[in-house]
Write an enzyme that holds these catalytic residues in place. Structure first.
Site, mmCIF file in Angstrom:
data_model
loop_
_atom_site.group_PDB
_atom_site.id
_atom_site.type_symbol
_atom_site.label_atom_id
_atom_site.label_comp_id
_atom_site.label_asym_id
_atom_site.label_seq_id
_atom_site.Cartn_x
_atom_site.Cartn_y
_atom_site.Cartn_z
ATOM 1 N N HIS A 65 71.209 108.951 17.891
ATOM 2 C CA HIS A 65 70.873 108.924 16.471
ATOM 3 C C HIS A 65 70.236 110.246 16.058
ATOM 4 O O HIS A 65 69.800 111.031 16.906
ATOM 5 C CB HIS A 65 69.953 107.758 16.144
ATOM 6 C CG HIS A 65 68.736 107.647 17.003
ATOM 7 N ND1 HIS A 65 67.772 108.617 17.069
ATOM 8 C CD2 HIS A 65 68.341 106.673 17.855
ATOM 9 C CE1 HIS A 65 66.833 108.239 17.902
ATOM 10 N NE2 HIS A 65 67.155 107.065 18.415
HETATM 11 P P1 TYD Z 1 66.061 102.415 19.604
HETATM 12 O O1 TYD Z 1 65.904 103.288 18.398
HETATM 13 O O2 TYD Z 1 67.407 101.846 19.854
HETATM 14 O O3 TYD Z 1 65.570 103.163 20.899
HETATM 15 P P2 TYD Z 1 66.061 104.596 21.505
HETATM 16 O O4 TYD Z 1 66.380 105.483 20.381
HETATM 17 O O5 TYD Z 1 64.877 105.079 22.213
HETATM 18 O O6 TYD Z 1 67.195 104.333 22.414
HETATM 19 O O7 TYD Z 1 64.985 101.242 19.473
HETATM 20 C C1 TYD Z 1 65.082 100.062 20.226
HETATM 21 C C2 TYD Z 1 64.399 98.947 19.451
HETATM 22 O O8 TYD Z 1 63.009 99.197 19.309
HETATM 23 C C3 TYD Z 1 64.946 98.756 18.061
HETATM 24 O O9 TYD Z 1 65.038 97.369 17.810
HETATM 25 C C4 TYD Z 1 63.893 99.348 17.150
HETATM 26 C C5 TYD Z 1 62.618 99.180 17.948
HETATM 27 N N1 TYD Z 1 61.637 100.249 17.720
HETATM 28 C C6 TYD Z 1 60.497 99.981 16.997
HETATM 29 O O10 TYD Z 1 60.292 98.858 16.503
HETATM 30 N N2 TYD Z 1 59.566 100.974 16.834
HETATM 31 C C7 TYD Z 1 59.750 102.211 17.345
HETATM 32 O O11 TYD Z 1 58.881 103.099 17.186
HETATM 33 C C8 TYD Z 1 60.964 102.493 18.073
HETATM 34 C C9 TYD Z 1 61.222 103.858 18.647
HETATM 35 C C10 TYD Z 1 61.870 101.472 18.250
#
Ligand code: TYD
Length: 139
Positions: free
Chosen positions: A53
């Site tokens: 992302h």
């Molecule tokens: P995600 O963005 O997919 O993680 P990464 O980019 O590290 O692979 O996030 C995974 C889940 O966690 C998603 O449901 C959103 C939640 N999340 C939060 O609630 N707060 C946060 O600060 C982050 C980074 C994720």
């Protein structure tokens, strides 16, 4: 400015002595933003690709405080890979940069420092859409 200049690798102060190591990261000093949020990723294996992302607003610094991983950074034009393999080394990622984290070692703990509180609406999770926005100059 090249992508590597926009996303510098940062070496943190490492106060090591006979008792062990102590690494310091100060918001607004060692890294170019005040830290609003800290999260960390562990238990991801070598097959997993995370991230995938870009963020419209958030700035990040990524540090493997244990183990190793890699982060592939692109602006849709240039690309480079940072080996996160030392607790005193991080990479700064400004807004509107696409990132993929992968190749996690079994003991990897990837610390993520963020300039914002979480807002899922500022994420761009579709790479084609991201590239289209960059090309349109909508950064
Ligand atoms: P995600 O963005 O997919 O993680 P990464 O980019 O590290 O692979 O996030 C995974 C889940 O966690 C998603 O449901 C959103 C939640 N999340 C939060 O609630 N707060 C946060 O600060 C982050 C980074 C994720």
């Amino acid at each position: 400015m090249t992508l590597k200049d926009r996303c510098p690798v940062i070496q943190f102060s490492d106060f090591g002595d006979e008792r062990g190591k102590l690494v310091v990261i100060e918001g607004g000093q060692t890294i170019p933003f005040d830290i609003a949020r800290v999260f960390y990723i562990y238990g991801s294996d070598s097959e997993v690709v995370r991230g995938q992302h870009a963020n419209r607003v958030s700035e990040f610094v990524l540090v493997n405080v244990a183990g190793t991983s890699k982060v592939r950074i692109t602006d849709g034009n240039e690309e480079f890979i940072v080996n996160l393999d030392r607790p005193m080394t991080g990479v700064y990622i400004p807004p509107m940069i696409w990132k993929d984290m992968y190749d996690f070692s079994p003991d990897s703990v990837l610390l993520c420092l963020a300039s914002t509180h979480y807002d899922g609406n500022e994420y761009i999770r579709d790479y084609e859409k991201y590239v289209a926005e960059i090309k349109a100059g909508n950064t």
